[in-house]
Design an enzyme around this catalytic site. Structure first.
Site, short mmCIF file in Angstrom:
data_model
loop_
_atom_site.label_atom_id
_atom_site.label_comp_id
_atom_site.label_asym_id
_atom_site.label_seq_id
_atom_site.Cartn_x
_atom_site.Cartn_y
_atom_site.Cartn_z
N HIS A 46 0.81 -1.22 0.00
CA HIS A 46 0.00 0.00 0.00
C HIS A 46 0.84 1.27 0.00
O HIS A 46 0.29 2.38 0.07
CB HIS A 46 -0.93 0.02 1.22
N ARG A 67 -15.92 -4.45 1.91
CA ARG A 67 -15.92 -3.00 1.81
C ARG A 67 -15.91 -2.64 0.34
O ARG A 67 -15.70 -3.49 -0.52
CB ARG A 67 -14.70 -2.38 2.50
N ASN A 116 -14.36 0.04 -2.72
CA ASN A 116 -13.39 1.06 -3.11
C ASN A 116 -13.77 1.48 -4.53
O ASN A 116 -14.60 0.84 -5.17
CB ASN A 116 -11.97 0.47 -3.06
#
Lengths: 200, 355
Positions: B193, B223, B225
């Site tokens: 990352h 989640r 993105n």
């Protein structure tokens, strides 16, 4: 002065330290160019260490080979390039016994590649020290053709394999011992900014 | 429902299209009129009927064509699928997870018959009927991870867990938002990352790692993105950026509605039973601006989000140069009326655009 203070950087970038003599049954030094100065400093701090040391040194035009030789290491090898030395390095690592201390010093490219060899040979990372000396040049992988360009001093630069104009992305792979180069003019072919020296 | 699979392309002539059904279920990622990074995890235990959250591995009308596109990417560049030697067991775990989930969730499309380690897998949409021995690599045409992910939409990162850290040690990555598996393989969670702006400083990755390390078997999480892509191009890889980057300059005020796509990743996280690895599927959904604008709430909200996004994020997501043109287009669909909370389009209740 061959030391360089790297600016605050991204998380994937390696952090280099300062070599210090450690107790060990054998000591392997791998260095290029100004890395020789770091070895000389270690030897000065522990006079007995050199009798159990093997130095693999790639001068890259620097003039330290005689000084290293004068330290009287148990074994001394001067190689013309890293690529030429790597077979010897592998042999030494494969035949190493427990208690080997590894010291890597010089350019990032040299330390990264030698560190990979040491890790692959199963040397625990706690037995490997690194110290940056000399050129701040980066070893770059072209993300497009996968070719490695050694000793890149400017951003952008030209891939030595496919010829694309690449910018230096601040992202480092330990496995490849290289930073990532990405095409800079993909969205505007031919519009390549003047190269700027790294860290300037 | 029975899915009608599209025959479409994600390159060259870009015949990719979303049906009305696909637009309605598009995972619009903004739950309010602004956006900033957040860990934003929730449990992945189903969702509203027909939504992309309902099944463990969503299959939609693009399935067959996406798998064809993946095969083309792999033929051009086999390095998009890699697995370090210690990750083979995790590959079998993943194969089992997907085969069991799909055969249970879509019994009309997939069948799994097990007799001890003798397994038979039937994938009707792709015309596959293979018998093999579970945990015996020699009985499959590819390694287990590659075999099953050639048949499952979305990219897959298989993360080893050791030393209280996650390691990107295997993956199938052909629909990525500009990152390279070949470069990142072997990196730890913080390293891969590293190029992401702002989020490190906000402590996002420290919190996310802590959460992910504690994901348990049978309790997956998810989640969203998002980013922006010009043309419905799945393979926005850095490897091929020198070829596709130029497409970003082909937007005009006339074609932006059909060419500019919001690219949403549904990221899910499953603990794998034998290897204790974590699999991280990243499923990509594309929707053109003009299709999004058919939902008045999404039109209003997308304009506000794109307008107010910090410059670093617009740069990182690669649309800073096109943002003014996007805003010219999107502002036509923002009449200033308030929007209801949450991601759902609320088509029945949101007021139509005031003109």
């Amino acid at each position: 002065m061959s030391k360089f203070q790297f600016p605050e950087s991204i998380k994937s970038r390696p952090v280099y330290g300062t070599l210090e003599p450690r107790p060990g049954k054998a000591h392997l030094f791998v260095a290029d160019a100004e890395g020789a100065e770091a070895i000389i400093e270690v030897a000065a701090r522990d006079a007995g260490l050199m009798a159990k040391a093997h130095i693999i040194y790639i001068p890259k035009g620097a003039d330290f080979a005689d000084k290293l030789h004068a330290l009287n290491p148990a074994q001394f090898y001067e190689g013309p390039t890293y690529a030429a030395s790597v077979q010897r390095l592998r042999h030494v690592l494969e035949n190493a016994h427990q208690g080997l201390q590894v010291y890597l010093t010089g350019t990032e490219g040299l330390m990264g590649q030698a560190q990979n060899e040491a890790m692959q040979a199963g040397i625990p990372h706690t037995a490997i020290q690194t110290e940056h000396r000399g050129s701040v040049a980066r070893r770059m992988q072209c993300v497009h053709c996968k070719g490695i360009t050694e000793d890149v001093m400017t951003d952008p630069f030209v891939c030595s394999h496919c010829g694309l104009n690449l910018f230096v992305r601040d992202h480092y792979s330990r496995r490849l011992a290289a930073y990532q180069g990405v095409c800079i003019d993909a969205e505007d072919p031919g519009n390549v900014p003047e190269p700027v020296e790294l860290y300037k | 429902m029975t899915i009608q699979f599209n025959d479409e392309t994600f390159r060259d002539d870009y015949s990719f299209r979303n049906s009305d059904w696909a637009i309605k279920r598009f995972p619009f990622p903004f739950h309010e009129d602004s956006y900033m990074y957040a860990v934003n995890m929730e449990q992945h235990r189903g969702g509203p009927e027909g939504s992309v959250y309902e099944k463990r591995f969503d299959v939609d009308e693009h399935y067959v064509s996406e798998m064809r596109d993946r095969a083309m990417v792999l033929a051009d560049d086999p390095l998009r699928c890699q697995s370090l030697p210690h990750m083979t067991l995790a590959g079998w775990d993943l194969l089992e997870l997907i085969m069991v989930s799909k055969s249970e969730d879509y019994p009309d499309l997939f069948e799994l018959h097990r007799d001890g380690n003798q397994w038979r897998w039937i994938n009707k949409p792709l015309g596959i009927d293979d018998s093999f021995t579970f945990l015996d690599e020699t009985t499959l045409p590819y390694g287990p991870m590659e075999y099953i992910t050639r048949q499952t939409q979305g990219d897959f990162c298989v993360l080893d867990q050791r030393d209280d850290m996650l390691w990107m040690d295997a993956g199938m990555v052909t629909t990525q938002a500009d990152w390279s598996l070949d470069f990142d393989i072997g990196m730890n969670f913080f390293e891969w990352h590293a190029p992401v702006p702002l989020a490190h400083e906000k402590g996002i990755f420290v919190r996310a790692l802590k959460f992910l390390l504690n994901i348990q078997q049978g309790a997956p999480a998810r989640r969203l993105n998002w980013t922006m892509t010009v043309n419905p191009l799945l393979d926005t890889s850095p490897e091929n950026y020198h070829k596709w980057g130029i497409q970003k300059t082909t937007l005009t005020p006339e074609n932006i509605g059909s060419k500019q796509h919001l690219r949403v990743e549904l990221q899910t996280f499953f603990r794998l039973p034998r290897s204790n690895a974590l699999v991280f599927p990243i499923r990509c959904y594309l929707c053109s601006f003009q299709d999004l604008m058919t939902m008045p709430k999404w039109g209003r909200r997308l304009h506000r989000v794109v307008r107010d996004l910090p410059e670093e994020l617009a740069t990182y997501k690669g649309f800073i140069d096109n943002r003014p043109m996007m805003l010219d287009y999107l502002s036509q669909f923002d009449d200033g009326q308030p929007t209801s909370p949450g991601v759902w389009p609320d088509f029945e209740t949101e007021p139509p655009l005031k003109t």
